[in-house]
Design a protein around this motif. Structure first.
Motif, mmCIF file in Angstrom:
data_model
loop_
_atom_site.group_PDB
_atom_site.id
_atom_site.type_symbol
_atom_site.label_atom_id
_atom_site.label_comp_id
_atom_site.label_asym_id
_atom_site.label_seq_id
_atom_site.Cartn_x
_atom_site.Cartn_y
_atom_site.Cartn_z
ATOM 1 N N ASP A 100 0.828 -1.210 0.000
ATOM 2 C CA ASP A 100 0.000 0.000 0.000
ATOM 3 C C ASP A 100 0.864 1.263 0.000
ATOM 4 O O ASP A 100 0.540 2.240 -0.685
ATOM 5 N N CYS A 101 1.941 1.246 0.778
ATOM 6 C CA CYS A 101 2.841 2.405 0.793
ATOM 7 C C CYS A 101 3.485 2.604 -0.577
ATOM 8 O O CYS A 101 3.604 3.736 -1.063
ATOM 9 N N LYS A 102 3.885 1.523 -1.201
ATOM 10 C CA LYS A 102 4.469 1.618 -2.535
ATOM 11 C C LYS A 102 3.434 2.109 -3.545
ATOM 12 O O LYS A 102 3.751 2.905 -4.447
ATOM 13 N N CYS A 103 2.205 1.639 -3.391
ATOM 14 C CA CYS A 103 1.130 2.093 -4.277
ATOM 15 C C CYS A 103 0.949 3.609 -4.160
ATOM 16 O O CYS A 103 0.750 4.303 -5.161
ATOM 17 N N ALA A 104 1.013 4.126 -2.939
ATOM 18 C CA ALA A 104 0.853 5.567 -2.730
ATOM 19 C C ALA A 104 1.951 6.352 -3.439
ATOM 20 O O ALA A 104 1.692 7.409 -4.036
ATOM 21 N N ILE A 105 3.177 5.841 -3.391
ATOM 22 C CA ILE A 105 4.282 6.526 -4.058
ATOM 23 C C ILE A 105 4.105 6.472 -5.572
ATOM 24 O O ILE A 105 4.330 7.474 -6.272
ATOM 25 N N CYS A 106 3.687 5.324 -6.093
ATOM 26 C CA CYS A 106 3.429 5.217 -7.536
ATOM 27 C C CYS A 106 2.312 6.168 -7.965
ATOM 28 O O CYS A 106 2.396 6.806 -9.023
ATOM 29 N N LEU A 111 1.550 8.969 -6.522
ATOM 30 C CA LEU A 111 2.094 10.321 -6.473
ATOM 31 C C LEU A 111 2.905 10.621 -7.728
ATOM 32 O O LEU A 111 2.778 11.707 -8.306
ATOM 33 N N ARG A 112 3.710 9.673 -8.157
ATOM 34 C CA ARG A 112 4.492 9.894 -9.382
ATOM 35 C C ARG A 112 3.583 10.003 -10.605
ATOM 36 O O ARG A 112 3.825 10.814 -11.490
ATOM 37 N N ALA A 113 2.538 9.201 -10.634
ATOM 38 C CA ALA A 113 1.627 9.243 -11.782
ATOM 39 C C ALA A 113 0.907 10.582 -11.881
ATOM 40 O O ALA A 113 0.503 10.996 -12.975
ATOM 41 N N HIS A 114 0.734 11.263 -10.745
ATOM 42 C CA HIS A 114 0.025 12.543 -10.718
ATOM 43 C C HIS A 114 0.965 13.716 -10.419
ATOM 44 O O HIS A 114 0.518 14.802 -10.049
ATOM 45 N N ALA A 115 2.257 13.486 -10.579
ATOM 46 C CA ALA A 115 3.241 14.498 -10.197
ATOM 47 C C ALA A 115 3.047 15.820 -10.926
ATOM 48 O O ALA A 115 3.138 16.895 -10.336
ATOM 49 N N SER A 116 2.763 15.766 -12.208
ATOM 50 C CA SER A 116 2.643 16.986 -12.997
ATOM 51 C C SER A 116 1.499 17.864 -12.508
ATOM 52 O O SER A 116 1.675 19.071 -12.287
ATOM 53 N N ALA A 143 8.997 2.992 6.487
ATOM 54 C CA ALA A 143 9.858 3.948 5.792
ATOM 55 C C ALA A 143 11.201 3.310 5.440
ATOM 56 O O ALA A 143 11.727 3.498 4.334
ATOM 57 N N LEU A 144 11.771 2.555 6.375
ATOM 58 C CA LEU A 144 13.018 1.848 6.085
ATOM 59 C C LEU A 144 12.825 0.864 4.935
ATOM 60 O O LEU A 144 13.672 0.774 4.025
ATOM 61 N N MET A 145 11.724 0.131 4.967
ATOM 62 C CA MET A 145 11.482 -0.853 3.918
ATOM 63 C C MET A 145 11.295 -0.189 2.549
ATOM 64 O O MET A 145 11.732 -0.718 1.520
ATOM 65 N N LEU A 146 10.666 0.986 2.536
ATOM 66 C CA LEU A 146 10.517 1.715 1.281
ATOM 67 C C LEU A 146 11.877 2.151 0.739
ATOM 68 O O LEU A 146 12.092 2.181 -0.473
ATOM 69 N N GLY A 147 12.789 2.503 1.641
ATOM 70 C CA GLY A 147 14.128 2.859 1.207
ATOM 71 C C GLY A 147 14.934 1.666 0.731
ATOM 72 O O GLY A 147 15.828 1.797 -0.113
ATOM 73 N N PRO A 181 -2.409 -0.146 -9.721
ATOM 74 C CA PRO A 181 -2.709 0.130 -11.133
ATOM 75 C C PRO A 181 -1.680 1.040 -11.791
ATOM 76 O O PRO A 181 -1.807 1.350 -12.978
ATOM 77 N N TRP A 182 -0.661 1.463 -11.022
ATOM 78 C CA TRP A 182 0.368 2.352 -11.567
ATOM 79 C C TRP A 182 1.713 1.626 -11.626
ATOM 80 O O TRP A 182 2.746 2.155 -11.236
ATOM 81 N N GLN A 183 1.689 0.398 -12.160
ATOM 82 C CA GLN A 183 2.892 -0.424 -12.217
ATOM 83 C C GLN A 183 3.968 0.178 -13.113
ATOM 84 O O GLN A 183 5.136 -0.218 -13.038
ATOM 85 N N ASP A 184 3.598 1.115 -13.959
ATOM 86 C CA ASP A 184 4.594 1.744 -14.828
ATOM 87 C C ASP A 184 5.413 2.790 -14.087
ATOM 88 O O ASP A 184 6.392 3.317 -14.630
ATOM 89 N N GLN A 185 5.042 3.102 -12.845
ATOM 90 C CA GLN A 185 5.739 4.095 -12.050
ATOM 91 C C GLN A 185 6.660 3.425 -11.030
ATOM 92 O O GLN A 185 6.356 2.352 -10.510
ATOM 93 N N SER A 186 7.765 4.080 -10.716
ATOM 94 C CA SER A 186 8.687 3.567 -9.707
ATOM 95 C C SER A 186 8.158 3.867 -8.308
ATOM 96 O O SER A 186 7.592 4.939 -8.060
ATOM 97 N N SER A 187 8.350 2.921 -7.390
ATOM 98 C CA SER A 187 7.984 3.143 -5.993
ATOM 99 C C SER A 187 9.200 3.483 -5.135
ATOM 100 O O SER A 187 9.105 3.519 -3.910
ATOM 101 N N ASP A 188 10.333 3.742 -5.781
ATOM 102 C CA ASP A 188 11.550 4.085 -5.036
ATOM 103 C C ASP A 188 11.432 5.469 -4.411
ATOM 104 O O ASP A 188 10.727 6.349 -4.928
ATOM 105 N N VAL A 189 12.141 5.663 -3.295
ATOM 106 C CA VAL A 189 12.229 6.977 -2.667
ATOM 107 C C VAL A 189 13.676 7.435 -2.689
ATOM 108 O O VAL A 189 14.600 6.625 -2.754
#
Length: 246
Positions: free
Chosen positions: A51-57, A59-64, A85-89, A105-113
């Protein structure tokens, strides 16, 4: 921002509203997120991380449209949120081929921080280690078993990935030496392993005599002198690694 609560604290993100507003004034877009909270049979590991990774993806999908720089995303978490947070890093499909993305649904986006702050996040979920027995119930619920599957214990513990240190993003760790929930000795060992494996940008703040979640102790009603400037440390870390990154 990722809330704590033993991976059970639904609704905990609302506690971050004042801090989110403060960081927004400093020029940051701030998003406090929810994740599926655990019981022994429902929403167990790795649901919260997915879920945390999904949130980051997302955010990237809607960054613009949100005015966000997708190359400058950092994460802060306290307690169980610090663990996430550690696991996301640490967990990266792009760098290490990890598969903790879930069905986003945003698998084309990176979940990296690009930066991670852990305010008293658990570094090992091995309940047999000294000092870890007090969180046995929370560990069992999060991992989905009593006793939990040892493969899950390994995969869910940041300490298991210390060998990746050289490729990890900048990290700031804030821990109290008198924390009765997260043993400082285990955190010391984790930090030593990260440094031994060449982590390029690791800051470890070890607050003598402080309890669980140093910044939380400073920023709320407690105002403990022992953890003075922990919030300032977080501000300066994000300014350096995100706002002023080269």
């Amino acid at each position: 921002m990722v809330h704590g609560g033993g991976w059970k604290g639904a609704g905990g993100k609302t506690n971050y509203a004042p801090t989110a507003a403060d960081w927004a004034k400093r020029g940051y877009f701030v998003m406090a997120i929810e994740y599926r909270t655990s019981s022994e049979t429902v929403h167990t590991f790795p649901a919260a991380i997915e879920d945390c990774k999904c949130a980051i993806c997302w955010l990237r999908a809607h960054a613009s449209e949100l005015g966000v720089d997708p190359n400058r995303i950092g994460v802060y978490g306290s307690s169980a949120g610090g663990h996430l947070a550690l696991m996301l890093g640490i967990l990266s499909r792009q760098k290490f081929g990890d598969n903790f993305e879930g069905d986003s649904p945003w698998q084309d986006q990176s979940s990296d921080v690009q930066a991670a702050v852990s305010d008293a996040g658990i570094v090992s979920l091995d309940q047999t280690l000294p000092g870890n027995s007090g969180l046995k119930r929370a560990f069992n619920d999060f991992l989905g078993g009593s006793p939990p599957d040892q493969a899950k214990v390994h995969d869910a513990s940041p300490a298991s990935y210390a060998s990746r240190a050289a490729k990890l993003p900048p990290m700031l760790l804030l821990y109290g030496t008198a924390d009765t929930s997260v043993p400082i000795a285990l955190t010391d060992q984790f930090v030593e392993a990260l440094r031994a494996n060449g982590h390029p940008d690791l800051t470890y703040l070890r607050y003598e005599g402080a309890g669980h979640s140093p910044w939380w102790l400073e920023s709320n009603k407690y105002h403990k002198p022992a953890v003075a400037d922990s919030r300032g440390q977080i501000d300066r870390f994000f300014d350096r690694t995100l706002k002023n990154m080269k």
